[in-house]
Design a protein around this motif. Structure first.
Motif, short mmCIF file in Angstrom:
data_model
loop_
_atom_site.label_atom_id
_atom_site.label_comp_id
_atom_site.label_asym_id
_atom_site.label_seq_id
_atom_site.Cartn_x
_atom_site.Cartn_y
_atom_site.Cartn_z
N GLU A 152 -56.21 12.09 -0.09
CA GLU A 152 -56.51 12.88 -1.30
C GLU A 152 -55.76 12.10 -2.51
OE1 GLU A 152 -58.47 15.58 -1.80
OE2 GLU A 152 -59.05 15.39 0.28
N THR A 153 -54.56 11.58 -2.18
CA THR A 153 -53.89 10.86 -3.46
C THR A 153 -53.57 9.41 -2.84
OG1 THR A 153 -51.58 11.27 -2.62
CG2 THR A 153 -52.62 12.78 -4.27
N THR A 154 -53.78 8.49 -3.49
CA THR A 154 -53.52 7.06 -3.49
C THR A 154 -52.65 6.54 -4.52
OG1 THR A 154 -55.41 6.85 -2.24
CG2 THR A 154 -54.53 4.65 -2.93
N GLY A 155 -51.38 6.16 -4.24
CA GLY A 155 -50.53 5.55 -5.19
C GLY A 155 -49.45 6.72 -6.06
N ASP A 156 -49.43 7.70 -5.54
CA ASP A 156 -48.48 8.62 -5.99
C ASP A 156 -47.17 8.46 -5.49
OD1 ASP A 156 -50.45 9.75 -7.48
OD2 ASP A 156 -50.42 11.93 -6.46
N ASN A 157 -47.03 7.96 -4.21
CA ASN A 157 -45.75 7.57 -3.60
C ASN A 157 -46.06 6.22 -3.08
OD1 ASN A 157 -43.11 7.67 -2.39
ND2 ASN A 157 -43.62 9.32 -1.17
N ILE A 158 -45.38 5.15 -3.83
CA ILE A 158 -45.50 3.84 -3.39
C ILE A 158 -44.24 3.14 -2.60
CG2 ILE A 158 -46.14 1.69 -4.08
CD1 ILE A 158 -47.67 2.82 -6.63
N LEU A 159 -44.71 2.32 -1.51
CA LEU A 159 -43.79 1.85 -0.85
C LEU A 159 -44.05 0.19 -0.96
CD1 LEU A 159 -41.20 1.65 1.35
CD2 LEU A 159 -42.92 1.40 3.04
N VAL A 160 -43.22 -0.52 -1.32
CA VAL A 160 -43.19 -2.09 -1.47
C VAL A 160 -42.67 -2.50 -0.34
CG1 VAL A 160 -42.97 -4.10 -2.91
CG2 VAL A 160 -43.68 -1.85 -3.96
N GLY A 161 -43.40 -3.34 0.34
CA GLY A 161 -42.72 -4.17 1.57
C GLY A 161 -42.23 -5.58 0.54
N TRP A 162 -40.89 -5.74 0.57
CA TRP A 162 -40.48 -6.82 -0.30
C TRP A 162 -39.95 -7.89 0.85
CZ3 TRP A 162 -41.15 -9.24 -4.41
CH2 TRP A 162 -40.09 -10.03 -4.97
N LYS A 183 -45.48 8.66 -9.00
CA LYS A 183 -44.19 9.71 -8.73
C LYS A 183 -42.95 9.00 -8.36
CE LYS A 183 -47.00 13.80 -8.28
NZ LYS A 183 -47.44 14.81 -7.33
N ASN A 184 -43.05 8.16 -7.35
CA ASN A 184 -42.04 7.40 -6.76
C ASN A 184 -42.63 6.19 -6.33
OD1 ASN A 184 -39.95 9.71 -6.09
ND2 ASN A 184 -41.88 10.67 -5.23
N THR A 185 -41.57 5.10 -6.59
CA THR A 185 -41.98 3.70 -6.06
C THR A 185 -40.43 3.15 -5.46
OG1 THR A 185 -43.47 3.25 -7.96
CG2 THR A 185 -42.42 1.30 -6.57
N ASN A 186 -40.88 2.85 -4.14
CA ASN A 186 -39.65 2.33 -3.48
C ASN A 186 -39.68 0.91 -3.08
OD1 ASN A 186 -37.34 2.11 -2.02
ND2 ASN A 186 -38.26 3.24 -0.22
N ILE A 187 -38.87 -0.07 -3.42
CA ILE A 187 -38.90 -1.51 -2.93
C ILE A 187 -38.04 -1.56 -1.81
CG2 ILE A 187 -38.23 -3.89 -3.73
CD1 ILE A 187 -40.04 -2.48 -5.63
N PHE A 188 -38.66 -1.82 -0.53
CA PHE A 188 -38.19 -1.88 0.79
C PHE A 188 -38.07 -3.11 1.42
CE2 PHE A 188 -38.95 -1.53 5.43
CZ PHE A 188 -37.99 -0.91 5.83
N TRP A 189 -36.96 -3.54 1.62
CA TRP A 189 -36.74 -4.72 2.56
C TRP A 189 -36.12 -4.86 3.98
CZ3 TRP A 189 -31.78 -6.95 3.22
CH2 TRP A 189 -30.82 -6.26 2.16
N VAL A 190 -36.43 -5.59 4.63
CA VAL A 190 -35.61 -5.66 6.02
C VAL A 190 -35.22 -7.15 6.26
CG1 VAL A 190 -36.03 -5.49 8.23
CG2 VAL A 190 -37.72 -4.35 7.11
N SER A 239 -43.94 6.27 6.75
CA SER A 239 -44.17 7.71 7.43
C SER A 239 -42.90 8.53 6.97
CB SER A 239 -44.18 7.50 8.84
OG SER A 239 -44.10 8.68 9.63
N ASP A 240 -41.57 7.87 6.96
CA ASP A 240 -40.40 8.58 6.63
C ASP A 240 -40.33 9.24 5.41
OD1 ASP A 240 -39.73 8.24 9.45
OD2 ASP A 240 -38.12 6.63 9.06
N THR A 241 -40.99 8.37 4.35
CA THR A 241 -40.80 8.65 2.95
C THR A 241 -42.16 9.25 2.37
OG1 THR A 241 -41.48 6.37 2.39
CG2 THR A 241 -39.10 6.64 2.43
N GLY A 242 -43.11 9.72 3.34
CA GLY A 242 -44.28 10.24 2.81
C GLY A 242 -45.20 9.31 1.91
#
Length: 280
Positions: A152-162, A183-190, A239-242
């Motif tokens: 229903e939404t695309t891009g309201d809560n974004i996860l960036v694989g950095w 609403k939220n953007t998260n830069i995520f790295w491993v 998944s953890d961050t929705g």
């Protein structure tokens, strides 16, 4: 940058409903011109085939192609006719072994391309490589939609694989229009190795600062590599961050490397649970 021309690739009648709906949602969000594109399969005749193809077979083949095209066009118009944004329908013959060649022609003139996840059950033989070919050859950001799930939404809560690569940088900047409305953007790295932790942490924070100058408030998080494929680390974090969209660089390695070693892009492409915006 804004997405003012959005191309949605409707490969078959099975996914036309879902993709038309998502395409309309994206076009509405950005006030964009939405193009629905379908490629009709060509009847390929190989020189080594000695049995002639009858006129009846050719006519039946083209009739089936036209009927499916008309059914997909009807679905597309049902999702766009009452909208305020402009829309148009395009149907073209593949005229080659891969439908990707024709899709790339149209994609290069769009700001954003929407395409379905590979689907071995419903894809035609000439559609088996379109995702990789369009991502690698169009020069445009490509939003790949999972074969299953309602979004229903695309891009309201974004996860960036950095990953601090050229491809990751391109994907982040290509996704800024989504991020500016998120609403939220998260830069995520491993981190796999201790030696790369400092570099990845620094570059991730620098990207967050650069995004802030574009009006995007991004957070930075990371995980120590657990031994899972990086693709799974990204999907687990989503998944953890929705998260309702993942942003990722694509195909930073050769096809031989992907086949022999494995890589994040094919893993995400095969196992995605939310739409993924790929750039390379």
């Amino acid at each position: 940058m804004e997405y003012k021309t959005v191309l949605v690739c409707l490969t078959n009648s099975h996914n036309a409903e879902r993709l038309s709906k998502i395409g309309a949602n994206v076009a509405r969000k950005f006030g964009a011109h939405l193009i629905g594109l379908h490629t009709m399969q060509s009847l390929d005749v190989y020189p080594g085939i000695t049995v002639p193809i009858s006129r009846e077979f050719e006519e039946s083949f083209m009739k089936n192609q036209l009927e499916e095209s008309k059914a997909i066009e009807k679905i597309f118009h049902e999702h766009t006719r009452n909208e305020d944004f402009a829309s148009e329908w395009r149907c073209v013959e593949a005229r080659s072994v891969s439908a990707a060649n024709r899709i790339v022609e149209h994609a290069r003139c769009a700001d954003l391309v929407i395409i379905p996840q590979p689907d071995t059950e419903h894809d035609r033989p000439d559609q088996t490589t379109i995702q990789r070919n369009v991502i690698e050859s169009s020069g445009r950001p490509v939003l790949v939609i999972p074969a299953f799930g309602d979004f229903e939404t695309t891009g309201d809560n974004i996860l960036v694989g950095w990953s601090a690569t050229k491809e990751a940088s391109r994907s982040v900047h290509d996704a800024i229009p989504f991020m500016q409305r998120s609403k939220n953007t998260n830069i995520f790295w491993v981190s796999r190795l201790k030696s790369e932790q400092t570099y990845l942490a620094h570059s991730a924070n620098e990207v967050a600062i650069a995004l802030d100058r574009n009006g995007v408030k991004a957070t930075v998080t990371h995980r120590v590599h657990t031994g899972l494929p990086i693709g799974d680390e990204i999907l687990n974090e989503a998944s953890d961050t929705g998260s309702d969209m993942i942003v990722s660089g694509a195909y930073g390695h050769s096809r031989i490397y992907d086949f022999m070693v494995g890589a994040t892009t094919p893993h995400l492409m095969a196992n995605m649970t939310v739409p993924v915006l790929f750039s390379c």
